[in-house]
Each structure stands twice: as C-alpha cells, then as structure tokens.
Scaffold this motif. Structure first.
Motif, PDB file in Angstrom:
ATOM      1  N   ASP A 292      17.992 128.842  84.150  1.00 27.40           N
ATOM      2  CA  ASP A 292      18.351 130.042  84.902  1.00 27.40           C
ATOM      3  C   ASP A 292      19.529 129.796  85.831  1.00 27.40           C
ATOM      4  OD1 ASP A 292      17.584 132.865  85.358  1.00 27.40           O
ATOM      5  OD2 ASP A 292      17.429 132.173  87.425  1.00 27.40           O
ATOM      6  N   ALA A 293      19.618 128.590  86.411  1.00 25.81           N
ATOM      7  CA  ALA A 293      20.772 128.273  87.250  1.00 25.81           C
ATOM      8  C   ALA A 293      22.047 128.296  86.417  1.00 25.81           C
ATOM      9  CB  ALA A 293      20.588 126.906  87.898  1.00 25.81           C
TER      10      ALA A 293
ATOM     11  N   ARG B 193      20.547 129.129  94.267  1.00 27.63           N
ATOM     12  CA  ARG B 193      19.615 128.192  94.909  1.00 27.63           C
ATOM     13  C   ARG B 193      18.288 128.156  94.171  1.00 27.63           C
ATOM     14  NH1 ARG B 193      20.543 128.469 101.428  1.00 27.63           N
ATOM     15  NH2 ARG B 193      19.363 126.534 101.230  1.00 27.63           N
ATOM     16  N   ASN B 194      17.731 126.959  94.091  1.00 27.72           N
ATOM     17  CA  ASN B 194      16.372 126.790  93.587  1.00 27.72           C
ATOM     18  C   ASN B 194      15.797 125.515  94.192  1.00 27.72           C
ATOM     19  OD1 ASN B 194      17.168 124.508  91.973  1.00 27.72           O
ATOM     20  ND2 ASN B 194      17.753 125.847  90.288  1.00 27.72           N
TER      21      ASN B 194
ATOM     22  N   LEU C 103      25.526 130.528  86.714  1.00 28.92           N
ATOM     23  CA  LEU C 103      26.845 129.913  86.790  1.00 28.92           C
ATOM     24  C   LEU C 103      27.761 130.416  85.679  1.00 28.92           C
ATOM     25  CD1 LEU C 103      25.815 126.252  87.651  1.00 28.92           C
ATOM     26  CD2 LEU C 103      26.974 127.871  89.183  1.00 28.92           C
ATOM     27  N   VAL C 104      27.217 130.569  84.487  1.00 25.73           N
ATOM     28  CA  VAL C 104      28.027 131.071  83.369  1.00 25.73           C
ATOM     29  C   VAL C 104      28.502 132.499  83.652  1.00 25.73           C
ATOM     30  CG1 VAL C 104      27.963 131.742  80.931  1.00 25.73           C
ATOM     31  CG2 VAL C 104      27.033 129.524  81.650  1.00 25.73           C
ATOM     32  N   ILE C 105      27.627 133.342  84.189  1.00 25.49           N
ATOM     33  CA  ILE C 105      28.033 134.698  84.578  1.00 25.49           C
ATOM     34  C   ILE C 105      29.108 134.633  85.652  1.00 25.49           C
ATOM     35  CG2 ILE C 105      27.251 136.815  85.736  1.00 25.49           C
ATOM     36  CD1 ILE C 105      24.526 136.364  84.342  1.00 25.49           C
ATOM     37  N   SER C 106      28.922 133.709  86.605  1.00 28.97           N
ATOM     38  CA  SER C 106      29.869 133.560  87.706  1.00 28.97           C
ATOM     39  C   SER C 106      31.277 133.278  87.185  1.00 28.97           C
ATOM     40  CB  SER C 106      29.403 132.428  88.624  1.00 28.97           C
ATOM     41  OG  SER C 106      30.310 132.184  89.659  1.00 28.97           O
ATOM     42  N   HIS C 107      31.376 132.452  86.164  1.00 34.98           N
ATOM     43  CA  HIS C 107      32.694 132.143  85.596  1.00 34.98           C
ATOM     44  C   HIS C 107      33.170 133.224  84.635  1.00 34.98           C
ATOM     45  CE1 HIS C 107      35.957 130.164  83.516  1.00 34.98           C
ATOM     46  NE2 HIS C 107      35.319 130.374  82.375  1.00 34.98           N
TER      47      HIS C 107
ATOM     48  N   ILE D 170      25.284 120.361  82.924  1.00 31.38           N
ATOM     49  CA  ILE D 170      26.186 121.508  83.042  1.00 31.38           C
ATOM     50  C   ILE D 170      27.457 121.272  82.235  1.00 31.38           C
ATOM     51  CG2 ILE D 170      27.655 122.782  84.664  1.00 31.38           C
ATOM     52  CD1 ILE D 170      25.427 122.281  86.782  1.00 31.38           C
ATOM     53  N   ARG D 171      28.038 120.083  82.371  1.00 27.58           N
ATOM     54  CA  ARG D 171      29.297 119.779  81.684  1.00 27.58           C
ATOM     55  C   ARG D 171      29.157 119.868  80.170  1.00 27.58           C
ATOM     56  NH1 ARG D 171      33.801 120.407  83.484  1.00 27.58           N
ATOM     57  NH2 ARG D 171      33.328 122.026  81.968  1.00 27.58           N
TER      58      ARG D 171
END
Length: 206
Positions: free
Chosen positions: A70-71, A61-62, A75-79, A166-167
């Motif tokens: 930073d978002a 969230r931001n 997300l990259v870490i999440s994947h 993002i894409r």
C-alpha cells in the motif's frame, strides 16, 4: 457520546480554519516534488524535521515506515499523477517495531484485542486472569497469525531492504531518486544511509 479529546480537536480546528486563508489555493501536486515514506510514530514530524510546510511534499506513513504494497501504491500515484521526483524513505531509532516479533503480536491478538503493555518481560496483555502472554481465552482472534507485521531488528538494515524493494518494483519509474535516512529520536538529526541511497539511485546516475 463524544470524547473530550474530540471536542478539543474540533475546537482547535475552528481556530485553524479561521486563519486558513491562502491555503485554500494549495495544489495537490507538491511544490518540491518530494514524497516521504516514514513511520507513524508520534515523535516524528516529517514536515518539521525536513524543513517543509503544507503544499511542499507528500507524506506516507505506516508502522515502521515500511515499503508495504500500500505504501508503494501511494508512492507510485505520487509520481505518476502528481509529479514527485524524489522519494525519502525514513526509518528511526528506538522504533516500536523493534520491540516485538510476528509471533508475539499474533499471540497477543489471539488472546485479546485490547491494548497491551510493555513490561520488563516484554509485551503483555493487561486484563486480569491472563496466562503468560495473554488474556482470558476467547477475547481475541487468530487472524494475527496470517499477517506479516514487518517488524524491525535494525533500522538501517530494514531501510536498505525497503529501498531495494522500491527500486526494483516494476511500477516504480527508474527516473525517481530514492534516498534512505534514519531519524534519531534523541537528537532530532537525520542521517543518510549511503548503502540505501546508492541502491535508490535513478537510472541516470547508475
């Protein structure tokens, strides 16, 4: 001295912890392999409006739910490390990021660092002795002029911009599906923005 609110939060946490039970066994890897990027607006509860519970998803969230560096890092870490396969980018109606511009924010901060008020004439600092937009000279900072505040003119348009960023990001796997949605703060409904989701399709669907 601690605030009364902090005392209330700590008291509530003791009740929560007393019934924590099996939640101690939850994994960091989200069960549903989904990550949500959304706004920090207090009216939004992404777990509730998406029918999720603890352990199901990552939530980033931001202000505005924007695809900041930073978002995207999160997300990259999440994947990459935690296996999410679907990302939901969710903006919302009546977002506060629609109520000001970069210039307004910078001028407010240059005049004062204290909380401003939204008036019929726009955002104004609340201290006495102010000029047309600010407070007493010398109580703020010019640093706000050097930040891109990523304000929003239209939630659907900003959503498309963010999903596209993002894409196209070189660190985002082409196998991740990125969907774009707008949350309506007056009805609680989520609406998919087809153009954004089309941009966010994984490579296998192109």
């Amino acid at each position: 001295m601690k605030s009364n609110l902090l005392d209330e939060i700590l008291k509530s946490n003791r009740h929560y912890a007393a019934a924590f039970g099996a939640k101690a066994e939850l994994a960091a890897r989200p069960r549903k392999r989904v990550a949500i990027l959304t706004c920090m607006d207090a009216r939004l509860d992404p777990f509730k409006f998406a029918g999720l519970t603890e352990g199901d998803a990552h939530v980033v969230r931001n202000a505005g739910g924007r695809a900041t560096d930073d978002a995207i890092r999160s997300l990259v870490i999440s994947h990459k490390l935690l296996g999410t396969r679907i990302w939901l980018v969710i903006h919302h109606t009546r977002c506060g990021m629609q109520s000001f511009t970069n210039e307004v924010m910078a001028e407010l901060l240059e005049s004062s660092l204290e909380t401003a008020k939204l008036t019929p004439q726009g955002w104004r600092n609340s201290e006495e002795g102010t000029d047309s937009i600010g407070a007493e000279e010398g109580t703020g900072s010019i640093e706000g002029h050097f930040i891109h505040w990523m304000t929003i003119s239209d939630p659907a348009k900003s959503l498309i911009v963010d999903v596209r960023r993002i894409r196209k990001h070189p660190l985002v796997s082409p196998t991740v599906a990125v969907y774009g949605l707008v949350f309506d703060v007056e009805t609680g409904n989520l609406h998919e923005v087809p153009e954004a989701s089309q941009i966010g399709r994984p490579a296998s669907e192109r």
